[in-house]
Scaffold this active site. Sequence first.
Site, PDB file in Angstrom:
ATOM      1  N   SER A 192       0.803  -1.029   0.012  1.00 16.82           N
ATOM      2  CA  SER A 192       0.052  -0.285  -0.103  1.00 16.82           C
ATOM      3  C   SER A 192       1.159   1.618   0.145  1.00 16.82           C
ATOM      4  O   SER A 192       1.722   1.008   1.167  1.00 16.82           O
ATOM      5  CB  SER A 192      -0.676   0.474   1.488  1.00 16.82           C
ATOM      6  OG  SER A 192      -0.900   1.881   1.667  1.00 16.82           O
ATOM      7  N   HIS A 206      -1.456  -0.805  -4.806  1.00 22.06           N
ATOM      8  CA  HIS A 206      -2.262  -0.778  -3.796  1.00 22.06           C
ATOM      9  C   HIS A 206      -2.784   0.562  -3.474  1.00 22.06           C
ATOM     10  O   HIS A 206      -1.723   1.430  -3.022  1.00 22.06           O
ATOM     11  CB  HIS A 206      -2.414  -1.816  -2.642  1.00 22.06           C
ATOM     12  CG  HIS A 206      -3.858  -1.678  -1.600  1.00 22.06           C
ATOM     13  ND1 HIS A 206      -5.100  -2.124  -1.770  1.00 22.06           N
ATOM     14  CD2 HIS A 206      -4.361  -0.533  -0.930  1.00 22.06           C
ATOM     15  CE1 HIS A 206      -5.550  -1.780  -0.896  1.00 22.06           C
ATOM     16  NE2 HIS A 206      -5.553  -0.983  -0.586  1.00 22.06           N
ATOM     17  N   ASP A 238      -4.689   4.211  -2.096  1.00 25.64           N
ATOM     18  CA  ASP A 238      -6.036   4.356  -0.768  1.00 25.64           C
ATOM     19  C   ASP A 238      -6.218   5.199  -1.107  1.00 25.64           C
ATOM     20  O   ASP A 238      -5.765   6.795  -0.927  1.00 25.64           O
ATOM     21  CB  ASP A 238      -4.925   4.108   1.055  1.00 25.64           C
ATOM     22  CG  ASP A 238      -4.693   2.601   0.440  1.00 25.64           C
ATOM     23  OD1 ASP A 238      -5.829   1.475   0.658  1.00 25.64           O
ATOM     24  OD2 ASP A 238      -4.347   2.308   1.081  1.00 25.64           O
ATOM     25  N   MET A 271      -8.694   8.705  -0.119  1.00 28.96           N
ATOM     26  CA  MET A 271     -10.038   8.550   0.461  1.00 28.96           C
ATOM     27  C   MET A 271     -10.621   9.909   0.723  1.00 28.96           C
ATOM     28  O   MET A 271      -9.907  11.082   0.284  1.00 28.96           O
ATOM     29  CB  MET A 271      -8.983   8.768   2.360  1.00 28.96           C
ATOM     30  CG  MET A 271      -8.613   7.650   2.324  1.00 28.96           C
ATOM     31  SD  MET A 271      -7.067   7.600   4.062  1.00 28.96           S
ATOM     32  CE  MET A 271      -6.456   6.015   3.849  1.00 28.96           C
ATOM     33  N   HIS A 307      -8.371   1.723  -4.071  1.00 27.40           N
ATOM     34  CA  HIS A 307      -9.511   0.886  -2.635  1.00 27.40           C
ATOM     35  C   HIS A 307      -9.975   2.230  -2.243  1.00 27.40           C
ATOM     36  O   HIS A 307      -9.070   2.923  -2.240  1.00 27.40           O
ATOM     37  CB  HIS A 307      -8.558   0.840  -1.885  1.00 27.40           C
ATOM     38  CG  HIS A 307      -9.861   0.115  -0.430  1.00 27.40           C
ATOM     39  ND1 HIS A 307      -8.479   0.672   0.476  1.00 27.40           N
ATOM     40  CD2 HIS A 307     -10.806   0.602  -0.247  1.00 27.40           C
ATOM     41  CE1 HIS A 307      -9.597   0.022   1.183  1.00 27.40           C
ATOM     42  NE2 HIS A 307     -10.366  -0.144   1.094  1.00 27.40           N
ATOM     43  N   MET A 341     -11.923   4.808  -0.459  1.00 31.01           N
ATOM     44  CA  MET A 341     -12.668   5.102   0.754  1.00 31.01           C
ATOM     45  C   MET A 341     -12.799   6.214   0.542  1.00 31.01           C
ATOM     46  O   MET A 341     -12.699   7.312   1.477  1.00 31.01           O
ATOM     47  CB  MET A 341     -11.413   4.927   1.761  1.00 31.01           C
ATOM     48  CG  MET A 341     -11.161   3.321   1.878  1.00 31.01           C
ATOM     49  SD  MET A 341      -9.714   3.570   2.779  1.00 31.01           S
ATOM     50  CE  MET A 341      -8.309   3.406   1.881  1.00 31.01           C
ATOM     51  N   MET A 347     -11.296  -5.567   5.519  1.00 31.12           N
ATOM     52  CA  MET A 347     -10.474  -4.851   5.687  1.00 31.12           C
ATOM     53  C   MET A 347     -10.606  -5.397   8.217  1.00 31.12           C
ATOM     54  O   MET A 347     -11.343  -6.429   8.194  1.00 31.12           O
ATOM     55  CB  MET A 347     -11.608  -3.158   6.100  1.00 31.12           C
ATOM     56  CG  MET A 347     -11.999  -2.361   4.510  1.00 31.12           C
ATOM     57  SD  MET A 347      -9.760  -1.922   4.001  1.00 31.12           S
ATOM     58  CE  MET A 347      -9.011  -1.005   5.594  1.00 31.12           C
ATOM     59  N   ASP A 353      -6.351  -6.747   4.323  1.00 31.04           N
ATOM     60  CA  ASP A 353      -6.527  -4.824   4.152  1.00 31.04           C
ATOM     61  C   ASP A 353      -5.734  -4.584   6.289  1.00 31.04           C
ATOM     62  O   ASP A 353      -7.482  -4.697   5.769  1.00 31.04           O
ATOM     63  CB  ASP A 353      -6.940  -4.261   3.397  1.00 31.04           C
ATOM     64  CG  ASP A 353      -5.730  -2.355   3.229  1.00 31.04           C
ATOM     65  OD1 ASP A 353      -4.801  -2.254   3.433  1.00 31.04           O
ATOM     66  OD2 ASP A 353      -7.021  -2.075   2.420  1.00 31.04           O
TER      67      ASP A 353
HETATM   68  C1  DX5 Z   1      -5.735   2.007   5.486  1.00 33.41           C
HETATM   69  C2  DX5 Z   1      -6.196   1.254   4.009  1.00 33.41           C
HETATM   70  C3  DX5 Z   1      -4.355   0.216   4.293  1.00 33.41           C
HETATM   71  C4  DX5 Z   1      -3.901   0.515   4.609  1.00 33.41           C
HETATM   72  C5  DX5 Z   1      -2.670  -0.588   4.737  1.00 33.41           C
HETATM   73  O1  DX5 Z   1      -6.962   2.439   5.368  1.00 33.41           O
HETATM   74  O2  DX5 Z   1      -7.006   0.793   3.553  1.00 33.41           O
HETATM   75  O3  DX5 Z   1      -4.328  -0.037   2.643  1.00 33.41           O
HETATM   76  O4  DX5 Z   1      -2.493   1.527   3.694  1.00 33.41           O
HETATM   77  O5  DX5 Z   1      -1.470  -0.135   6.098  1.00 33.41           O
HETATM   78  P1  DX5 Z   1      -0.940  -0.885   7.215  1.00 33.41           P
HETATM   79  O6  DX5 Z   1      -0.762  -2.265   6.368  1.00 33.41           O
HETATM   80  O7  DX5 Z   1       0.230   0.091   7.891  1.00 33.41           O
HETATM   81  O8  DX5 Z   1      -2.315  -1.513   7.757  1.00 33.41           O
HETATM   82 ZN    ZN Z   2      -6.473  -0.073   1.495  1.00 36.94          ZN
END
Ligand code: DX5
Ligand code: ZN
Length: 216
Positions: A8, A33, A35, A37, A66, A68, A137, A175
């Site tokens: 990620s 990956h 993320d 947000m 991903h 969010m 998650m 994840d």
């Molecule tokens: C959290 C993200 C993850 C995050 C995981 O909201 O969706 O992808 O980057 O991070 P680690 O592996 O550090 O828990």
């Molecule tokens: Zn993620």
Amino acid sequence: MNVKIAPSLLSADFGDLKSDIQMLNKSQADWLHLDIMDGVFVPNISFGFPVLKYVKELSEKPLDVHLMITEPTKFIKEVKDLGADIMNIHYEAVTHLHRAVEQIKAADMKAGITLNPATPVCLLEDIICDVDMILLMSVNPGFGGQKFIENSIQKCERLKEMILRKGAHAMIEVDGGINLETGKIMVNAGADILVAGNYIFKSEDPVLTIENMKKL
Ligand code: DX5
Ligand code: ZN
């Protein structure tokens, strides 16, 4: 089949993204990956499309996006234009999930549904055969570096059982809080893809860490 590893980018060095992406290109990572947000669906904001366009230019790995965000279907075109292979939307963010999945597939991307820790896998009974991936998650989304939630193990086992029972083809991705120890447990519980941010990027030798995770 070997487990797939999807680092990620959230835990990368944003001051020198180029070096981190080049490092991942040379590693055994399977996917990258990403993320996204919006500060509404989750209590944090990460990066948006201008940054991701740059990431796409540099990355040689398939992009696993991903989202969010609320109303993720508004951005199907933007995600596709990014060259994304997989578009993950949250179950909790979409009212008409079947329509959303069909729209993502019509845009020629793999469709993934993401579940927050408190959302039960039984809610997927009537959509599991239509999707390419379920992203479980194992922390509450929004931040990297959080502690793995143990209940994710049973959830993953229940999801695997549902996929086999229905003859579905969906892959299982997990994840949050994934390291060698929790990763092993989740692979045994049925996970096909492990996302890891903190564990990879904060390690001394991320390329070796990815190599070790590939052996799980
Ligand atoms: C959290 C993200 C993850 C995050 C995981 O909201 O969706 O992808 O980057 O991070 P680690 O592996 O550090 O828990
Ligand atoms: Zn993620």
